[in-house]
Design a protein around this motif. Structure first.
Motif, mmCIF file in Angstrom:
data_model
loop_
_atom_site.group_PDB
_atom_site.id
_atom_site.type_symbol
_atom_site.label_atom_id
_atom_site.label_comp_id
_atom_site.label_asym_id
_atom_site.label_seq_id
_atom_site.Cartn_x
_atom_site.Cartn_y
_atom_site.Cartn_z
ATOM 1 N N THR A 204 0.860 -1.210 0.174
ATOM 2 C CA THR A 204 0.078 -0.095 0.045
ATOM 3 C C THR A 204 1.082 1.125 0.042
ATOM 4 O O THR A 204 1.943 1.112 0.377
ATOM 5 C CB THR A 204 -0.805 0.021 1.242
ATOM 6 O OG1 THR A 204 -0.176 0.431 2.426
ATOM 7 C CG2 THR A 204 -2.022 -1.272 1.239
ATOM 8 N N ALA A 205 0.256 2.270 -0.336
ATOM 9 C CA ALA A 205 1.013 3.536 -0.699
ATOM 10 C C ALA A 205 -0.299 4.630 -0.264
ATOM 11 O O ALA A 205 -1.125 4.572 -0.648
ATOM 12 C CB ALA A 205 1.673 3.798 -1.651
ATOM 13 N N GLN A 206 0.205 5.420 0.932
ATOM 14 C CA GLN A 206 -0.655 6.638 1.337
ATOM 15 C C GLN A 206 0.129 7.743 1.595
ATOM 16 O O GLN A 206 1.044 7.538 2.630
ATOM 17 C CB GLN A 206 -1.457 6.036 2.489
ATOM 18 C CG GLN A 206 -2.382 6.837 2.950
ATOM 19 C CD GLN A 206 -3.135 6.216 4.203
ATOM 20 O OE1 GLN A 206 -2.977 5.323 4.823
ATOM 21 N NE2 GLN A 206 -4.566 6.924 4.800
ATOM 22 N N ILE A 207 -0.112 8.970 1.007
ATOM 23 C CA ILE A 207 0.666 10.209 1.404
ATOM 24 C C ILE A 207 -0.098 10.522 2.838
ATOM 25 O O ILE A 207 -1.044 11.056 3.150
ATOM 26 C CB ILE A 207 0.288 11.253 0.391
ATOM 27 C CG1 ILE A 207 0.699 10.724 -0.896
ATOM 28 C CG2 ILE A 207 0.950 12.501 0.880
ATOM 29 C CD1 ILE A 207 0.567 11.670 -2.120
ATOM 30 N N SER A 208 1.084 10.694 3.622
ATOM 31 C CA SER A 208 0.665 11.129 5.097
ATOM 32 C C SER A 208 1.182 12.482 5.439
ATOM 33 O O SER A 208 0.727 13.037 6.477
ATOM 34 C CB SER A 208 1.231 10.233 5.985
ATOM 35 O OG SER A 208 2.860 10.064 5.965
ATOM 36 N N ASP A 209 2.064 13.214 4.466
ATOM 37 C CA ASP A 209 2.639 14.484 4.509
ATOM 38 C C ASP A 209 2.922 15.064 3.345
ATOM 39 O O ASP A 209 3.426 14.264 2.695
ATOM 40 C CB ASP A 209 3.926 14.532 5.573
ATOM 41 C CG ASP A 209 4.372 15.801 5.892
ATOM 42 O OD1 ASP A 209 3.623 16.741 6.092
ATOM 43 O OD2 ASP A 209 5.450 16.300 5.665
ATOM 44 N N LEU A 210 2.473 16.161 2.799
ATOM 45 C CA LEU A 210 2.890 16.753 1.693
ATOM 46 C C LEU A 210 3.243 18.109 1.555
ATOM 47 O O LEU A 210 2.449 18.947 2.488
ATOM 48 C CB LEU A 210 1.475 16.780 0.748
ATOM 49 C CG LEU A 210 1.440 17.274 -0.738
ATOM 50 C CD1 LEU A 210 2.297 16.553 -1.651
ATOM 51 C CD2 LEU A 210 0.129 17.379 -1.289
ATOM 52 N N ARG A 211 4.349 18.513 1.375
ATOM 53 C CA ARG A 211 5.022 19.805 1.278
ATOM 54 C C ARG A 211 5.474 20.287 -0.122
ATOM 55 O O ARG A 211 5.260 19.424 -0.982
ATOM 56 C CB ARG A 211 6.057 19.686 2.230
ATOM 57 C CG ARG A 211 5.968 19.368 3.777
ATOM 58 C CD ARG A 211 7.051 19.176 4.457
ATOM 59 N NE ARG A 211 6.653 18.726 5.708
ATOM 60 C CZ ARG A 211 7.315 18.798 6.891
ATOM 61 N NH1 ARG A 211 8.308 19.793 7.041
ATOM 62 N NH2 ARG A 211 6.829 18.585 8.107
ATOM 63 N N GLY A 212 5.826 21.336 -0.059
ATOM 64 C CA GLY A 212 6.223 21.761 -1.649
ATOM 65 C C GLY A 212 7.341 21.043 -2.294
ATOM 66 O O GLY A 212 7.179 20.983 -3.712
ATOM 67 N N ALA A 213 8.362 20.784 -1.739
ATOM 68 C CA ALA A 213 9.100 19.981 -2.270
ATOM 69 C C ALA A 213 9.279 18.302 -1.897
ATOM 70 O O ALA A 213 10.347 17.935 -2.251
ATOM 71 C CB ALA A 213 10.456 20.572 -2.260
ATOM 72 N N SER A 214 8.580 18.060 -1.236
ATOM 73 C CA SER A 214 8.704 16.547 -0.499
ATOM 74 C C SER A 214 7.440 15.794 -0.148
ATOM 75 O O SER A 214 6.368 16.638 -0.046
ATOM 76 C CB SER A 214 9.804 16.257 0.641
ATOM 77 O OG SER A 214 9.050 17.097 1.498
ATOM 78 N N MET A 215 7.203 14.703 -0.092
ATOM 79 C CA MET A 215 6.144 13.979 0.541
ATOM 80 C C MET A 215 6.535 12.712 1.256
ATOM 81 O O MET A 215 7.660 12.136 1.190
ATOM 82 C CB MET A 215 5.072 13.631 -0.536
ATOM 83 C CG MET A 215 5.502 12.898 -1.639
ATOM 84 S SD MET A 215 4.197 12.764 -2.866
ATOM 85 C CE MET A 215 5.386 12.837 -4.504
ATOM 86 N N THR A 216 5.674 12.446 2.184
ATOM 87 C CA THR A 216 5.984 11.161 2.947
ATOM 88 C C THR A 216 4.674 10.105 2.772
ATOM 89 O O THR A 216 3.546 10.475 2.819
ATOM 90 C CB THR A 216 5.734 11.535 4.365
ATOM 91 O OG1 THR A 216 7.231 12.412 4.802
ATOM 92 C CG2 THR A 216 6.461 10.115 5.292
ATOM 93 N N PHE A 217 5.231 8.974 2.380
ATOM 94 C CA PHE A 217 4.405 7.950 2.200
ATOM 95 C C PHE A 217 4.360 7.070 3.513
ATOM 96 O O PHE A 217 5.322 6.499 4.002
ATOM 97 C CB PHE A 217 4.701 7.045 0.921
ATOM 98 C CG PHE A 217 4.441 7.778 -0.262
ATOM 99 C CD1 PHE A 217 3.138 7.322 -0.831
ATOM 100 C CD2 PHE A 217 5.185 8.503 -0.848
ATOM 101 C CE1 PHE A 217 2.947 7.979 -2.208
ATOM 102 C CE2 PHE A 217 5.122 9.098 -2.131
ATOM 103 C CZ PHE A 217 3.934 8.884 -2.789
#
Length: 136
Positions: A80-93
């Motif tokens: 599975t993959a789920q975005i937990s944090d989204l910023r301008g130049a990065s994201m955390t799955f």
């Protein structure tokens, strides 16, 4: 799909995924998670053509994985993959590899957006951030 929604990608364990003991070698869980992230982005329209045409790449900046149970040859899994944090130049799955309802491995993977030519950090295109955050 948008931030917070879980994407699921089916997998099967092949002989090449296992170690001498017949269980999935630990690093292959990272490969399974990579496939889920790649397919998640492809489903949203951000496959290799979009990435290359916008001169960007995504690179792993940080990864933390907790292994809970082994997978074995011929197991049917899903990553599975789920975005937990989204910023301008990065994201955390936030990601999991499961066999049925059993979680075998879970991890958090921070991905940084970089310029394809300079390999320096850059902001993601606005349309991408808007779509990933649900603002389309």
């Amino acid at each position: 799909m948008k931030q917070g929604e879980e994407f699921s990608f089916p997998l099967r364990v092949y002989i090449e995924d296992t170690d001498a003991g017949g269980i999935v070698y630990y690093v292959n869980y990272l490969k399974f998670m990579e496939r889920a992230r790649t397919e998640y982005m492809r489903v949203l329209g951000y496959g290799k053509d979009y990435i290359f045409n916008n001169d960007l790449m995504f690179v792993v900046r940080h990864v933390a994985v907790e292994y809970q149970a082994p997978a074995q040859l011929d197991d049917e899994l899903r990553a599975t993959a789920q975005i937990s944090d989204l910023r301008g130049a990065s994201m955390t799955f936030s990601q999991q590899v499961c066999r049925g309802d059993e979680v075998l491995a879970r991890g958090d993977v921070r991905i940084a957006c970089v310029d394809r030519n300079t390999v320096k950090p850059r902001r993601m295109p606005r349309d991408m951030v808007a779509r990933l955050s649900g603002g389309e």
